[in-house]
Design a protein around this motif. Structure first.
Motif, PDB file in Angstrom:
ATOM      1  N   ALA A 142      35.257  30.690  38.515  1.00 54.30           N
ATOM      2  CA  ALA A 142      34.688  31.683  39.437  1.00 54.30           C
ATOM      3  C   ALA A 142      35.430  32.999  39.292  1.00 54.30           C
ATOM      4  O   ALA A 142      36.544  33.031  38.736  1.00 54.30           O
ATOM      5  CB  ALA A 142      34.796  31.178  40.881  1.00 54.30           C
ATOM      6  N   PRO A 143      34.848  34.103  39.789  1.00 55.22           N
ATOM      7  CA  PRO A 143      35.580  35.374  39.844  1.00 55.22           C
ATOM      8  C   PRO A 143      36.885  35.211  40.610  1.00 55.22           C
ATOM      9  O   PRO A 143      37.016  34.316  41.451  1.00 55.22           O
ATOM     10  CB  PRO A 143      34.613  36.311  40.569  1.00 55.22           C
ATOM     11  N   ASN A 189      39.570  28.831  35.876  1.00 59.29           N
ATOM     12  CA  ASN A 189      39.045  29.729  34.846  1.00 59.29           C
ATOM     13  C   ASN A 189      38.313  30.910  35.450  1.00 59.29           C
ATOM     14  O   ASN A 189      37.563  30.767  36.431  1.00 59.29           O
ATOM     15  CB  ASN A 189      38.080  28.974  33.929  1.00 59.29           C
ATOM     16  N   LEU A 190      38.508  32.074  34.848  1.00 57.92           N
ATOM     17  CA  LEU A 190      37.763  33.274  35.187  1.00 57.92           C
ATOM     18  C   LEU A 190      36.623  33.466  34.195  1.00 57.92           C
ATOM     19  O   LEU A 190      36.770  33.122  33.017  1.00 57.92           O
ATOM     20  CB  LEU A 190      38.665  34.513  35.126  1.00 57.92           C
ATOM     21  N   PRO A 191      35.478  34.012  34.639  1.00 58.07           N
ATOM     22  CA  PRO A 191      34.451  34.412  33.668  1.00 58.07           C
ATOM     23  C   PRO A 191      35.035  35.428  32.692  1.00 58.07           C
ATOM     24  O   PRO A 191      35.976  36.168  33.024  1.00 58.07           O
ATOM     25  CB  PRO A 191      33.372  35.051  34.551  1.00 58.07           C
ATOM     26  N   GLU A 192      34.501  35.473  31.494  1.00 58.29           N
ATOM     27  CA  GLU A 192      35.060  36.334  30.457  1.00 58.29           C
ATOM     28  C   GLU A 192      35.051  37.809  30.831  1.00 58.29           C
ATOM     29  O   GLU A 192      35.907  38.573  30.393  1.00 58.29           O
ATOM     30  CB  GLU A 192      34.300  36.120  29.147  1.00 58.29           C
ATOM     31  N   ASP A 193      34.085  38.237  31.646  1.00 61.79           N
ATOM     32  CA  ASP A 193      33.980  39.659  31.982  1.00 61.79           C
ATOM     33  C   ASP A 193      34.535  39.979  33.367  1.00 61.79           C
ATOM     34  O   ASP A 193      34.322  41.057  33.903  1.00 61.79           O
ATOM     35  CB  ASP A 193      32.520  40.125  31.904  1.00 61.79           C
ATOM     36  N   ASP A 194      35.265  39.047  33.971  1.00 60.85           N
ATOM     37  CA  ASP A 194      35.782  39.268  35.318  1.00 60.85           C
ATOM     38  C   ASP A 194      36.871  40.332  35.318  1.00 60.85           C
ATOM     39  O   ASP A 194      37.746  40.338  34.438  1.00 60.85           O
ATOM     40  CB  ASP A 194      36.344  37.959  35.872  1.00 60.85           C
ATOM     41  N   PRO A 195      36.856  41.263  36.301  1.00 61.18           N
ATOM     42  CA  PRO A 195      37.892  42.300  36.351  1.00 61.18           C
ATOM     43  C   PRO A 195      39.273  41.778  36.709  1.00 61.18           C
ATOM     44  O   PRO A 195      40.261  42.504  36.582  1.00 61.18           O
ATOM     45  CB  PRO A 195      37.369  43.275  37.418  1.00 61.18           C
ATOM     46  N   GLY A 196      39.384  40.554  37.185  1.00 59.71           N
ATOM     47  CA  GLY A 196      40.687  39.939  37.410  1.00 59.71           C
ATOM     48  C   GLY A 196      41.504  40.568  38.522  1.00 59.71           C
ATOM     49  O   GLY A 196      42.729  40.673  38.419  1.00 59.71           O
TER      50      GLY A 196
END
Length: 437
Positions: free
Chosen positions: A319-320, A343-350
């Motif tokens: 998830a984000p 896990n974060l999505p690949e495009d997540d701003p973190g």
């Protein structure tokens, strides 16, 4: 690529479309080929329906291609050479006859290279609706960027209405929620219920099931409260810079779980912009939280007495970062479950990535960070329907809880949420039942 569908995530164009599709009495036009419209129309209509029939024969109109939402100009190779003006003019003639508050024209990535004057064309054709045009859809930028960029374009275009006199001192805007959120209707209902319990009123929800008139009144609120920061932080910063509006950003992600819910609303009530803060109180909220904790204790205690669970059960979350931090905090600290894969999505701003890692380091669980969710073999998986389906196809033994789109297709007749008090209870229910696999 080993898990190809894991890496298919909505991009900036989708963020733009779903931001504007969350506005009542709006039509979002994609200036592009038909392939750009089918997914967006299907998702918008399933998430936020405005009609009662899905029969394609009810939507024979040109430009709609048997779908009720998101018309497009069906550009072909000829149009990319000579321009999209002719088709766009025809579509706008049709749209102008409808009763719409907002008409938004969004270029597809390819159409953005043509150079047509979308605003000039629209000005000659649309006479009864507010119009915005987005000529650059963001190309390879992510969903969150497109969503917020679209809302900032919209806000800049509107005649925003300030309060006629002194502000009421108890109005907040809820910033950062989308019709693409899994439980957006339930999220809004729960947040509104808890705000009201604290003596606060929601002035505008930006932007899901929202009218254009509500958006125009955004400046009348005393505080912008960010819900999903990935969808609202940049919008809140813009409103602060443009209008001097303060905003509240929760430093622990989302209000998921009893402790984070209490901290979230107590943080809002401490904001100086809320006039007469002494008249607001978290006491009704705390009383409701105490009852909810008692309600949750009995089934948790019963399951633990019989099985020793959920303590020690492994879980995975995809998830984000705002949701990742909140889910992990609740499952680990409240239920004693052990993270096996986060896990974060690949495009997540973190935005909360560092805090998630700090939580893991504090308890020597660093191996869970970005561990392959398919290799972790967790007992409980909180993710999107695509990941859950892939795990099922591998015949892994686990229970999956959908928290993100794409969905496996479960129809929610009653609005649900994982936020706040009701959301915490629902999550406990889903987790305990999931242990019965």
């Amino acid at each position: 690529m080993k898990y190809y569908s894991k890496n298919i995530t909505p991009d900036s164009l989708s963020g733009i479309v779903f931001a504007l599709e969350g506005i009542n009495k709006s039509v979002v036009i994609i200036n592009g080929p038909t392939g750009c419209k089918y997914y967006h129309s299907a998702i918008s209509d399933s998430r936020f329906p405005r009609q009662t029939s899905f029969d394609p024969l009810n939507y024979p109109d040109k430009f709609y291609f048997k779908q009720p939402r998101v018309p497009c100009t069906y550009l072909d190779s000829y149009d990319y050479v000579y321009g999209s003006g002719e088709k766009l003019n025809d579509l706008l003639d049709y749209i102008d006859k409808q009763d719409q508050d907002l008409v938004a024209i969004v270029n597809s990535p390819g159409a953005a290279l043509i150079g047509d004057d979308l605003a000039g064309i629209a000005a000659k054709k649309i006479h009864h609706s507010h119009v915005i045009t987005i000529e650059n859809p963001g190309y390879s930028q992510n969903f969150y960027r497109g969503f917020q960029d679209a809302l900032i374009v919209l806000l800049k275009s509107l005649p925003l209405e300030t309060a006629p006199g002194k502000k009421q001192g108890n109005l907040v805007n809820l910033i950062g929620i989308s019709i693409y959120n899994k439980y957006f209707l339930g999220d809004i209902q729960e947040m509104e219920r808890l705000f009201n319990a604290c003596g606060l009123q929601i002035n505008c929800v930006l932007c899901a099931d929202t009218s254009l008139e509500e958006i125009k009144k955004i400046p009348q609120a005393d505080l912008n409260v960010i819900l999903y920061p990935e969808l609202g932080l940049e919008v809140a910063k813009y409103l602060q810079e443009a209008l001097g509006m303060p905003y509240f950003l929760f430093d622990r992600g989302l209000p998921i779980g009893f402790d984070l819910t209490q901290s979230y609303f107590e943080g809002v009530l401490r904001e100086e912009s809320l006039a007469g803060g002494a008249s607001f109180t978290s006491r009704p909220l705390i009383s409701a939280l105490e009852k909810a904790r008692a309600d949750a204790y009995i089934p948790i205690s019963n399951v633990y007495a019989l099985t020793g669970l959920p303590k020690g059960t492994t879980f995975a979350v995809e998830a984000p970062s705002s949701a990742l931090l909140a889910y992990t905090d609740f499952l680990f600290h409240y239920l004693g479950m052990v993270p096996a894969s986060l896990n974060l999505p690949e495009d997540d701003p973190g935005l909360y990535e560092e805090q998630v890692q700090d939580l893991l380091k504090e308890h020597h669980l660093e191996s869970a960070w970005q561990r392959d969710i398919f290799a972790a073999k967790s007992d409980i998986v909180l993710s999107n329907g695509s990941t859950i389906a892939q795990l099922k196809l591998q015949e892994q033994i686990f229970s999956g809880i959908e928290i993100e789109l794409p969905s496996l297709g479960y129809l929610d007749v009653i609005p649900k949420t994982h936020l706040g008090i009701q959301g915490s209870l629902l999550l406990v229910e889903q987790l305990l039942n999931g242990l019965n696999f």
